[in-house]
Design an enzyme around this catalytic site. Structure first.
Site, PDB file in Angstrom:
ATOM      1  N   ARG A 231       0.860  -1.178   0.000  1.00  0.00           N
ATOM      2  CA  ARG A 231       0.000   0.000   0.000  1.00  0.00           C
ATOM      3  C   ARG A 231       0.898   1.229   0.000  1.00  0.00           C
ATOM      4  O   ARG A 231       1.989   1.211   0.582  1.00  0.00           O
ATOM      5  CB  ARG A 231      -0.908   0.029   1.233  1.00  0.00           C
ATOM      6  CG  ARG A 231      -2.054  -0.964   1.205  1.00  0.00           C
ATOM      7  CD  ARG A 231      -3.121  -0.534   0.205  1.00  0.00           C
ATOM      8  NE  ARG A 231      -4.299  -1.400   0.238  1.00  0.00           N
ATOM      9  CZ  ARG A 231      -4.469  -2.468  -0.527  1.00  0.00           C
ATOM     10  NH1 ARG A 231      -3.511  -2.839  -1.361  1.00  0.00           N
ATOM     11  NH2 ARG A 231      -5.582  -3.175  -0.450  1.00  0.00           N
ATOM     12  N   GLU A 260      -3.800   8.002  -4.890  1.00  0.00           N
ATOM     13  CA  GLU A 260      -4.191   7.312  -6.126  1.00  0.00           C
ATOM     14  C   GLU A 260      -5.581   7.775  -6.559  1.00  0.00           C
ATOM     15  O   GLU A 260      -6.450   7.945  -5.724  1.00  0.00           O
ATOM     16  CB  GLU A 260      -4.213   5.795  -5.900  1.00  0.00           C
ATOM     17  CG  GLU A 260      -2.878   5.196  -5.543  1.00  0.00           C
ATOM     18  CD  GLU A 260      -2.960   3.689  -5.310  1.00  0.00           C
ATOM     19  OE1 GLU A 260      -4.011   3.075  -5.616  1.00  0.00           O
ATOM     20  OE2 GLU A 260      -1.978   3.114  -4.814  1.00  0.00           O
ATOM     21  N   HIS A 278      -1.416   0.487  -9.940  1.00  0.00           N
ATOM     22  CA  HIS A 278      -2.041  -0.408  -8.952  1.00  0.00           C
ATOM     23  C   HIS A 278      -2.662  -1.616  -9.660  1.00  0.00           C
ATOM     24  O   HIS A 278      -3.854  -1.886  -9.548  1.00  0.00           O
ATOM     25  CB  HIS A 278      -3.088   0.335  -8.127  1.00  0.00           C
ATOM     26  CG  HIS A 278      -3.349  -0.326  -6.797  1.00  0.00           C
ATOM     27  ND1 HIS A 278      -3.723   0.366  -5.678  1.00  0.00           N
ATOM     28  CD2 HIS A 278      -3.287  -1.630  -6.407  1.00  0.00           C
ATOM     29  CE1 HIS A 278      -3.888  -0.461  -4.660  1.00  0.00           C
ATOM     30  NE2 HIS A 278      -3.622  -1.692  -5.085  1.00  0.00           N
TER      31      HIS A 278
END
Length: 314
Positions: A231, A260, A278
């Protein structure tokens, strides 16, 4: 077996069809009036199906007095109040087993691409520099390098397996030693000092926020590579940017970010960073398996069978 289920995030079509056949599904994720869904159906809902980005807190749980289980279709569950779930005796499952191999594959893909400077090589060809300037500069070989893995859970063990096949020397940090055939290093800074490449794959949340701190980044050093598939919150991004800009860290390969999808412009501008949006679990096959596992866990619970991927809440 039919039960009322609150769906807070979507599933892949096949898994959704299975869920709708087995249960009465209330789609709060698509509702214009979410409060009405909770008012009309919340009291009877025995389960939540969601992903780790949708908050679950006391305020929501107060409206779900019959809740027995939360089935998460992602590996992470950063947005959940785990203490609140534990106090109410609500069970939790996630999809980690379904995505472990895919994320491990991505971790090693990013490590290999960044170590061999693949993106710059691609540009060398596209720009015409190969013809105009000659051969691309020689890069460093990957085999025999020292890999430190931060987090030896399910995904970390898959990363270690792949790394062994690629000829890397593996050691790891974890909150406690694991029964694996790799060297355990309880000091994270020492692990970074001893590593050429550091791959980060721990759970997100407050417990790991800023775990990869400035001292860890500095210990990895000017020839080192940091890979983050965990993360964005796990890495001190300000410290990372400063180290990459100054050259005190050699390079980074990142699939996750503090913000993000609006990634810090300074990261996007750095030539010594390999970027991925991601996509650790971002394949059709894996997302299908993740959705299916969430539904399988729910059905197992309703049928009184053991859960497939339960998270211990203390």
């Amino acid at each position: 077996m039919s039960a009322d289920v609150l769906m807070m995030a979507g599933l892949r079509p096949a898994a959704l069809a299975t869920l709708e056949q087995a249960c009465r599904v209330h789609r709060i994720d698509r509702a214009d009036d979410k409060a009405a869904i909770l008012r009309d159906h919340g009291a009877g809902c025995r389960a939540i199906v969601t992903n780790g980005h949708t908050p679950i807190d006391d305020a929501l749980l107060d409206q779900l007095p019959a809740l027995e289980i939360v089935c998460c279709s992602s590996a992470g569950y950063d947005a959940f109040d785990l203490d609140a779930l534990a106090r109410r005796g609500v069970r939790l499952t996630n999809a980690s087993p379904a995505l472990a191999q895919e994320v491990a594959d991505m971790a090693m893909l990013l490590a290999s691409a960044a170590w061999r400077n693949l993106v710059a090589g691609d540009e060398w060809v596209r720009s015409g520099d190969w013809a105009a300037k000659g051969e691309f500069p020689l890069q460093r070989g990957l085999r025999g390098r020292r890999l430190g893995i931060v987090g030896m859970g399910t995904i970390g063990q898959h990363v270690a397996d792949l790394a062994g096949l690629m000829g890397l020397q593996v050691s790891y940090w974890n909150r406690s030693a694991k029964p694996v055939d790799h060297a355990y290093q309880p000091d994270l800074i020492q692990l970074a000092t001893d590593s050429d490449i550091l791959i980060v794959i721990v759970a997100g949340g407050e417990g790991t926020r800023g775990l990869i701190s400035a001292p860890v980044i500095d210990a990895l050093g000017a020839q080192g590579l940091l890979v983050n598939v965990a993360r964005g919150s796990v890495v001190d991004e300000e410290a990372l940017i400063a180290a990459l800009q100054s050259g005190s860290l050699g390079s980074a390969a990142l699939d996750v970010f503090a913000s993000e999808p609006d990634v810090d412009a300074r990261l996007r501008a750095l030539p010594n960073v390999t970027l991925s949006p991601h996509q650790g679990s971002g394949t059709i096959e894996t997302r299908e398996a993740m959705s299916a596992l969430a539904v399988d866990n729910l059905i197992a619970h309703l049928e009184g069978r053991p859960l497939l991927s339960e998270i211990a809440l203390g």
